[in-house]
Write a protein that holds these residues in place. Structure first.
Motif, PDB file in Angstrom:
ATOM      1  N   ALA A 139       1.221   7.766   9.823  1.00 41.68           N
ATOM      2  CA  ALA A 139      -0.033   7.090   9.481  1.00 41.68           C
ATOM      3  C   ALA A 139       0.119   6.271   8.207  1.00 41.68           C
ATOM      4  O   ALA A 139      -0.515   6.532   7.205  1.00 41.68           O
ATOM      5  N   GLY A 140       0.985   5.289   8.229  1.00 36.66           N
ATOM      6  CA  GLY A 140       1.182   4.435   7.062  1.00 36.66           C
ATOM      7  C   GLY A 140       0.001   3.510   6.853  1.00 36.66           C
ATOM      8  O   GLY A 140      -0.833   3.334   7.731  1.00 36.66           O
ATOM      9  N   PRO A 141      -0.075   2.906   5.678  1.00 39.08           N
ATOM     10  CA  PRO A 141      -1.187   1.994   5.416  1.00 39.08           C
ATOM     11  C   PRO A 141      -1.077   0.746   6.295  1.00 39.08           C
ATOM     12  O   PRO A 141       0.016   0.293   6.625  1.00 39.08           O
ATOM     13  N   ALA A 142      -2.214   0.222   6.687  1.00 40.42           N
ATOM     14  CA  ALA A 142      -2.234  -0.986   7.511  1.00 40.42           C
ATOM     15  C   ALA A 142      -1.834  -2.179   6.652  1.00 40.42           C
ATOM     16  O   ALA A 142      -2.447  -2.428   5.614  1.00 40.42           O
ATOM     17  N   PRO A 143      -0.810  -2.925   7.063  1.00 40.26           N
ATOM     18  CA  PRO A 143      -0.414  -4.109   6.282  1.00 40.26           C
ATOM     19  C   PRO A 143      -1.501  -5.174   6.297  1.00 40.26           C
ATOM     20  O   PRO A 143      -2.222  -5.329   7.280  1.00 40.26           O
ATOM     21  N   VAL A 144      -1.586  -5.904   5.199  1.00 47.63           N
ATOM     22  CA  VAL A 144      -2.478  -7.050   5.090  1.00 47.63           C
ATOM     23  C   VAL A 144      -1.570  -8.269   4.938  1.00 47.63           C
ATOM     24  O   VAL A 144      -0.852  -8.392   3.949  1.00 47.63           O
ATOM     25  N   LEU A 145      -1.599  -9.146   5.915  1.00 48.43           N
ATOM     26  CA  LEU A 145      -0.698 -10.294   5.953  1.00 48.43           C
ATOM     27  C   LEU A 145      -1.429 -11.552   5.503  1.00 48.43           C
ATOM     28  O   LEU A 145      -2.510 -11.853   5.999  1.00 48.43           O
ATOM     29  N   ARG A 146      -0.807 -12.272   4.577  1.00 47.85           N
ATOM     30  CA  ARG A 146      -1.395 -13.495   4.049  1.00 47.85           C
ATOM     31  C   ARG A 146      -0.486 -14.710   4.239  1.00 47.85           C
ATOM     32  O   ARG A 146      -0.800 -15.791   3.782  1.00 47.85           O
ATOM     33  N   GLU A 147       0.667 -14.501   4.857  1.00 47.81           N
ATOM     34  CA  GLU A 147       1.622 -15.579   5.052  1.00 47.81           C
ATOM     35  C   GLU A 147       2.384 -15.350   6.353  1.00 47.81           C
ATOM     36  O   GLU A 147       2.223 -14.324   7.003  1.00 47.81           O
ATOM     37  N   SER A 148       3.212 -16.312   6.723  1.00 48.24           N
ATOM     38  CA  SER A 148       4.006 -16.208   7.949  1.00 48.24           C
ATOM     39  C   SER A 148       4.781 -14.903   7.942  1.00 48.24           C
ATOM     40  O   SER A 148       5.491 -14.610   6.982  1.00 48.24           O
ATOM     41  N   SER A 149       4.635 -14.133   9.021  1.00 43.99           N
ATOM     42  CA  SER A 149       5.214 -12.790   9.043  1.00 43.99           C
ATOM     43  C   SER A 149       5.665 -12.384  10.434  1.00 43.99           C
ATOM     44  O   SER A 149       5.097 -12.806  11.435  1.00 43.99           O
ATOM     45  N   VAL A 150       6.686 -11.536  10.443  1.00 46.05           N
ATOM     46  CA  VAL A 150       7.097 -10.814  11.640  1.00 46.05           C
ATOM     47  C   VAL A 150       6.897  -9.341  11.303  1.00 46.05           C
ATOM     48  O   VAL A 150       7.496  -8.824  10.360  1.00 46.05           O
ATOM     49  N   VAL A 151       6.027  -8.693  12.056  1.00 45.75           N
ATOM     50  CA  VAL A 151       5.782  -7.272  11.853  1.00 45.75           C
ATOM     51  C   VAL A 151       6.617  -6.507  12.869  1.00 45.75           C
ATOM     52  O   VAL A 151       6.506  -6.718  14.076  1.00 45.75           O
ATOM     53  N   VAL A 152       7.476  -5.638  12.355  1.00 48.03           N
ATOM     54  CA  VAL A 152       8.316  -4.776  13.180  1.00 48.03           C
ATOM     55  C   VAL A 152       7.561  -3.452  13.280  1.00 48.03           C
ATOM     56  O   VAL A 152       7.328  -2.802  12.269  1.00 48.03           O
ATOM     57  N   PHE A 153       7.148  -3.080  14.499  1.00 48.79           N
ATOM     58  CA  PHE A 153       6.357  -1.846  14.615  1.00 48.79           C
ATOM     59  C   PHE A 153       6.959  -0.866  15.608  1.00 48.79           C
ATOM     60  O   PHE A 153       7.538  -1.247  16.618  1.00 48.79           O
ATOM     61  N   TRP A 154       6.865   0.413  15.258  1.00 48.14           N
ATOM     62  CA  TRP A 154       7.269   1.525  16.115  1.00 48.14           C
ATOM     63  C   TRP A 154       6.192   2.578  15.900  1.00 48.14           C
ATOM     64  O   TRP A 154       6.112   3.190  14.837  1.00 48.14           O
ATOM     65  N   LEU A 155       5.334   2.773  16.893  1.00 44.60           N
ATOM     66  CA  LEU A 155       4.152   3.608  16.746  1.00 44.60           C
ATOM     67  C   LEU A 155       4.395   5.046  17.188  1.00 44.60           C
ATOM     68  O   LEU A 155       5.353   5.333  17.911  1.00 44.60           O
TER      69      LEU A 155
END
Length: 168
Positions: A42-58
């Protein structure tokens, strides 16, 4: 004393803002093995403000068969690591998360929520350019597939030069 308490409280309310990180840091949020429960799910939810690639493993990946999950995880980590230099060169941040929510914040402070739970696979990539619709790639993408998808999504043309090269 009250001044410092107020500053600490305000800093905590700003939300988690990812910093430009190395792929090893992005992958640190991803388990080492399918049964690795030392990672905080349960990590903190990222807040994206710029070009991003989110790598996720739930956490939902625990429904995969153990052998299958181990192979998928190995491939996922390998291809993510292999494509990382492309994102560094183009000045696109790579953010690792195991949170099922991500926020995109526009310049005016407006936030939009993106849910990653309930997808076909509980792992993959989220491509984000604030102000445009996101693209979600679930499951395993090879480094070539991920780079091709990112090139199309972020509008990186063949006649352009990566940011890192242009700065030199």
């Amino acid at each position: 004393m009250r001044y410092w308490l107020l500053l600490a409280l305000l800093a905590g309310c700003r939300g988690h803002s990812p910093k430009r990180i190395k792929v090893s840091d992005a992958l640190s949020r991803i388990p080492q093995t399918p049964t690795d429960r030392t990672r905080r799910w349960a990590g903190p939810a990222p807040v994206l403000r710029e070009s991003s690639v989110v790598v996720f493993w739930l956490a939902g990946s625990d429904t995969l068969a153990r052998d299958q999950a181990a192979d998928l995880l190995d491939d996922f980590r390998y291809y993510t690591s292999k494509s990382a230099s492309f994102f560094v060169d183009w000045d696109i941040q790579m953010v690792g998360t195991n949170s099922d929510t991500v926020y995109v914040e526009l310049e005016d402070g407006t936030r939009r929520l993106i849910m990653l739970s309930g997808l076909e696979y509980p792992f993959g990539y989220l491509l984000v350019e604030p102000g445009t619709a996101e693209q979600i790639l679930t499951g395993i993408s090879t480094d070539e597939e991920l780079i091709d998808a990112a090139t199309d999504y972020f509008g990186l043309g063949e006649d352009e030069t990566p940011q890192a090269v242009a700065k030199n």
